[in-house]
Motif scaffolding. Structure first.
Motif, PDB file in Angstrom:
ATOM      1  N   HIS A  96       0.826  -1.205   0.000  1.00  0.00           N
ATOM      2  CA  HIS A  96       0.000   0.000   0.000  1.00  0.00           C
ATOM      3  C   HIS A  96       0.864   1.260   0.000  1.00  0.00           C
ATOM      4  CE1 HIS A  96      -4.260  -1.451   0.942  1.00  0.00           C
ATOM      5  NE2 HIS A  96      -3.534  -2.553   0.818  1.00  0.00           N
ATOM      6  N   ASP A  97       2.166   1.096   0.196  1.00  0.00           N
ATOM      7  CA  ASP A  97       3.106   2.227   0.186  1.00  0.00           C
ATOM      8  C   ASP A  97       3.821   2.360  -1.151  1.00  0.00           C
ATOM      9  OD1 ASP A  97       2.655   2.607   3.039  1.00  0.00           O
ATOM     10  OD2 ASP A  97       3.955   0.863   3.346  1.00  0.00           O
ATOM     11  N   VAL A  98       4.194   1.229  -1.732  1.00  0.00           N
ATOM     12  CA  VAL A  98       4.913   1.200  -3.008  1.00  0.00           C
ATOM     13  C   VAL A  98       4.134   0.331  -3.987  1.00  0.00           C
ATOM     14  CG1 VAL A  98       7.006   0.437  -4.176  1.00  0.00           C
ATOM     15  CG2 VAL A  98       7.181   1.574  -1.962  1.00  0.00           C
ATOM     16  N   HIS A  99       3.816   0.894  -5.141  1.00  0.00           N
ATOM     17  CA  HIS A  99       3.145   0.156  -6.206  1.00  0.00           C
ATOM     18  C   HIS A  99       4.144  -0.088  -7.335  1.00  0.00           C
ATOM     19  CE1 HIS A  99       0.205   2.488  -3.864  1.00  0.00           C
ATOM     20  NE2 HIS A  99      -0.481   1.363  -3.894  1.00  0.00           N
ATOM     21  N   THR A 100       3.681  -0.498  -8.479  1.00  0.00           N
ATOM     22  CA  THR A 100       4.623  -0.945  -9.505  1.00  0.00           C
ATOM     23  C   THR A 100       5.435   0.187 -10.135  1.00  0.00           C
ATOM     24  OG1 THR A 100       2.802  -0.881 -11.097  1.00  0.00           O
ATOM     25  CG2 THR A 100       3.338  -3.012 -10.121  1.00  0.00           C
ATOM     26  N   LYS A 101       4.988   1.434  -9.990  1.00  0.00           N
ATOM     27  CA  LYS A 101       5.701   2.504 -10.701  1.00  0.00           C
ATOM     28  C   LYS A 101       5.993   3.732  -9.840  1.00  0.00           C
ATOM     29  CE  LYS A 101       3.846   1.370 -15.283  1.00  0.00           C
ATOM     30  NZ  LYS A 101       3.116   1.871 -16.477  1.00  0.00           N
ATOM     31  N   ASP A 102       5.882   3.634  -8.516  1.00  0.00           N
ATOM     32  CA  ASP A 102       6.009   4.860  -7.722  1.00  0.00           C
ATOM     33  C   ASP A 102       6.951   4.740  -6.527  1.00  0.00           C
ATOM     34  OD1 ASP A 102       4.542   3.227  -6.083  1.00  0.00           O
ATOM     35  OD2 ASP A 102       2.799   4.549  -5.922  1.00  0.00           O
ATOM     36  N   VAL A 103       7.976   3.890  -6.618  1.00  0.00           N
ATOM     37  CA  VAL A 103       8.874   3.707  -5.480  1.00  0.00           C
ATOM     38  C   VAL A 103       9.578   5.009  -5.093  1.00  0.00           C
ATOM     39  CG1 VAL A 103      10.841   2.953  -6.896  1.00  0.00           C
ATOM     40  CG2 VAL A 103      10.696   2.245  -4.505  1.00  0.00           C
ATOM     41  N   GLU A 104       9.805   5.905  -6.056  1.00  0.00           N
ATOM     42  CA  GLU A 104      10.498   7.161  -5.742  1.00  0.00           C
ATOM     43  C   GLU A 104       9.690   8.022  -4.784  1.00  0.00           C
ATOM     44  OE1 GLU A 104      13.479   8.091  -6.184  1.00  0.00           O
ATOM     45  OE2 GLU A 104      14.079   6.369  -7.409  1.00  0.00           O
ATOM     46  N   LYS A 105       8.370   7.932  -4.866  1.00  0.00           N
ATOM     47  CA  LYS A 105       7.517   8.704  -3.954  1.00  0.00           C
ATOM     48  C   LYS A 105       7.783   8.271  -2.502  1.00  0.00           C
ATOM     49  CE  LYS A 105       3.266   9.111  -5.234  1.00  0.00           C
ATOM     50  NZ  LYS A 105       1.829   8.773  -5.463  1.00  0.00           N
ATOM     51  N   TYR A 106       7.872   6.966  -2.296  1.00  0.00           N
ATOM     52  CA  TYR A 106       8.185   6.448  -0.960  1.00  0.00           C
ATOM     53  C   TYR A 106       9.570   6.908  -0.508  1.00  0.00           C
ATOM     54  CZ  TYR A 106       9.273   3.101   2.753  1.00  0.00           C
ATOM     55  OH  TYR A 106       9.656   2.532   3.945  1.00  0.00           O
ATOM     56  N   ARG A 107      10.542   6.816  -1.407  1.00  0.00           N
ATOM     57  CA  ARG A 107      11.913   7.169  -1.034  1.00  0.00           C
ATOM     58  C   ARG A 107      12.033   8.635  -0.638  1.00  0.00           C
ATOM     59  NH1 ARG A 107      14.533   3.860  -6.162  1.00  0.00           N
ATOM     60  NH2 ARG A 107      14.481   1.778  -5.179  1.00  0.00           N
ATOM     61  N   GLY A 111      13.048   7.672   2.806  1.00  0.00           N
ATOM     62  CA  GLY A 111      14.437   7.325   2.538  1.00  0.00           C
ATOM     63  C   GLY A 111      14.540   5.994   1.810  1.00  0.00           C
ATOM     64  N   LYS A 112      15.605   5.267   2.044  1.00  0.00           N
ATOM     65  CA  LYS A 112      15.861   4.030   1.305  1.00  0.00           C
ATOM     66  C   LYS A 112      14.774   3.000   1.575  1.00  0.00           C
ATOM     67  CE  LYS A 112      20.892   4.555   1.176  1.00  0.00           C
ATOM     68  NZ  LYS A 112      22.193   3.981   1.581  1.00  0.00           N
ATOM     69  N   ASP A 113      14.400   2.267   0.526  1.00  0.00           N
ATOM     70  CA  ASP A 113      13.413   1.206   0.675  1.00  0.00           C
ATOM     71  C   ASP A 113      14.078  -0.146   0.909  1.00  0.00           C
ATOM     72  OD1 ASP A 113      14.268   1.700  -2.007  1.00  0.00           O
ATOM     73  OD2 ASP A 113      12.802   0.249  -2.728  1.00  0.00           O
ATOM     74  N   TYR A 114      15.386  -0.260   0.693  1.00  0.00           N
ATOM     75  CA  TYR A 114      16.141  -1.448   1.109  1.00  0.00           C
ATOM     76  C   TYR A 114      17.496  -0.991   1.611  1.00  0.00           C
ATOM     77  CZ  TYR A 114      18.068  -1.290  -3.711  1.00  0.00           C
ATOM     78  OH  TYR A 114      18.642  -0.902  -4.906  1.00  0.00           O
ATOM     79  N   TYR A 115      17.900  -1.565   2.753  1.00  0.00           N
ATOM     80  CA  TYR A 115      19.109  -1.083   3.423  1.00  0.00           C
ATOM     81  C   TYR A 115      19.469  -2.045   4.551  1.00  0.00           C
ATOM     82  CZ  TYR A 115      15.578   0.727   6.701  1.00  0.00           C
ATOM     83  OH  TYR A 115      14.519   0.844   7.562  1.00  0.00           O
ATOM     84  N   ARG A 116      20.608  -1.799   5.165  1.00  0.00           N
ATOM     85  CA  ARG A 116      21.095  -2.619   6.278  1.00  0.00           C
ATOM     86  C   ARG A 116      21.260  -1.738   7.514  1.00  0.00           C
ATOM     87  NH1 ARG A 116      25.597  -7.297   5.780  1.00  0.00           N
ATOM     88  NH2 ARG A 116      26.058  -7.677   7.982  1.00  0.00           N
ATOM     89  N   PHE A 117      20.966  -2.296   8.683  1.00  0.00           N
ATOM     90  CA  PHE A 117      21.202  -1.567   9.922  1.00  0.00           C
ATOM     91  C   PHE A 117      21.545  -2.560  11.024  1.00  0.00           C
ATOM     92  CE2 PHE A 117      16.675  -2.556  10.119  1.00  0.00           C
ATOM     93  CZ  PHE A 117      16.445  -2.860  11.454  1.00  0.00           C
ATOM     94  N   SER A 118      22.040  -2.061  12.135  1.00  0.00           N
ATOM     95  CA  SER A 118      22.466  -2.898  13.252  1.00  0.00           C
ATOM     96  C   SER A 118      21.816  -2.419  14.543  1.00  0.00           C
ATOM     97  CB  SER A 118      23.993  -2.864  13.418  1.00  0.00           C
ATOM     98  OG  SER A 118      24.638  -3.322  12.248  1.00  0.00           O
TER      99      SER A 118
END
Length: 273
Positions: A96-107, A111-118
């Motif tokens: 409901h946040d990211v659809h097939t053509k609008d990932v930049e809107k979420y970013r 911020g990043k939609d895939y990432y690493r953290f500790s």
């Protein structure tokens, strides 16, 4: 005297390092908040209750595993409520946040939609499951293809994921919104509910390659724990509404230094779906 002091300091360092390696990490997972969803008129109030209950449990971090809000206003309201959390908050996008053509809107908002953290001695990788499937049409009877540009984004993400090697002595745990498999009791066969082929096989191969044995996911709105393909899938309940029954709430994960996870589902008392 000096040599004895060196030995004492060395032994003290070993004790501290051993304690850090075995220290338990507590993660609260809030999922499927759906602020602005007409089927969940009490979603904002329920999220406020969840935030208060999470704060009372003092986790080391909070994961929000997708379907945050239905529009920009829903995102803003959700973020405003979640700002009251006292622990660090990490977001993963939902369908409901990211659809097939609008990932930049979420970013632009999160911020990043895939990432690493500790968090202390545990590492996490957040994966954008919406780059691994088309979830735009709930009623689709077979998996719809992704647009070419989104599929390219998915390939790039999987390439990144393959580089996320575990560090020695530190568990690596995955997070995404959509589970890759159904458990034995899931009632709906539509492709909407899982990552399907060809993306499923590609992701699973990489998860095995980088040693992930635990995945924290959402999307199904009720709490479940099951094992498939050597990985334990821990599905957090929703705070918003209940398409499949169950209880509104959140998940509390206790992670040991060797990567074992104990999951408890915490019910929201008097919450209205």
């Amino acid at each position: 005297m000096k040599s004895k002091l060196v030995v004492v300091l060395w032994l003290l360092t070993l004790v501290i390092c051993s304690a850090n390696a075995t220290a338990q990490v507590v993660i609260a997972q809030i999922s499927d908040t759906h602020i602005g969803e007409h089927r969940a008129p009490h979603a904002a109030d329920n999220l406020r209750k969840a935030v208060d209950m999470v704060n009372a449990r003092h986790p080391d971090a909070v994961i929000v595993s997708g379907d945050i809000g239905e529009n920009a206003e829903g995102w803003e309201q959700a973020r405003s409520i979640l700002q009251r959390l006292k622990a660090p908050v990490y977001y993963a996008p939902g369908n409901h946040d990211v659809h097939t053509k609008d990932v930049e809107k979420y970013r632009r908002v999160f911020g990043k939609d895939y990432y690493r953290f500790s968090v202390k001695n545990v590492d996490f990788v957040v994966i954008d499951s919406q780059l691994l499937g088309n979830y735009d049409k709930y009623e689709a009877k077979s998996p719809a293809p992704l647009p070419s540009e989104t599929e390219a984004e998915g390939h790039e993400m999987l390439s990144w994921l393959g580089d996320q090697k575990p560090q020695r002595g530190r568990p690596l745990i995955g997070i995404q919104h959509v589970p890759v498999f159904r458990d034995g009791g899931f009632p709906d066969p539509k492709p909407y509910w899982v990552v399907d082929e060809p993306y499923r096989g590609r992701e699973i191969a990489i998860l095995h390659e980088i040693g992930i044995k635990q995945m924290l996911v959402g999307h199904w709105h009720n709490g479940r724990v099951f094992e498939r393909e050597g990985i334990i899938w821990r599905v957090a309940p929703a705070t918003s509404w209940l398409p499949w029954g169950g209880q509104l709430g959140f998940a509390l994960h206790s992670i040991s230094g060797d990567g074992n996870v104990d999951t408890r589902f915490v019910e929201l008392p008097n919450a209205e779906p």
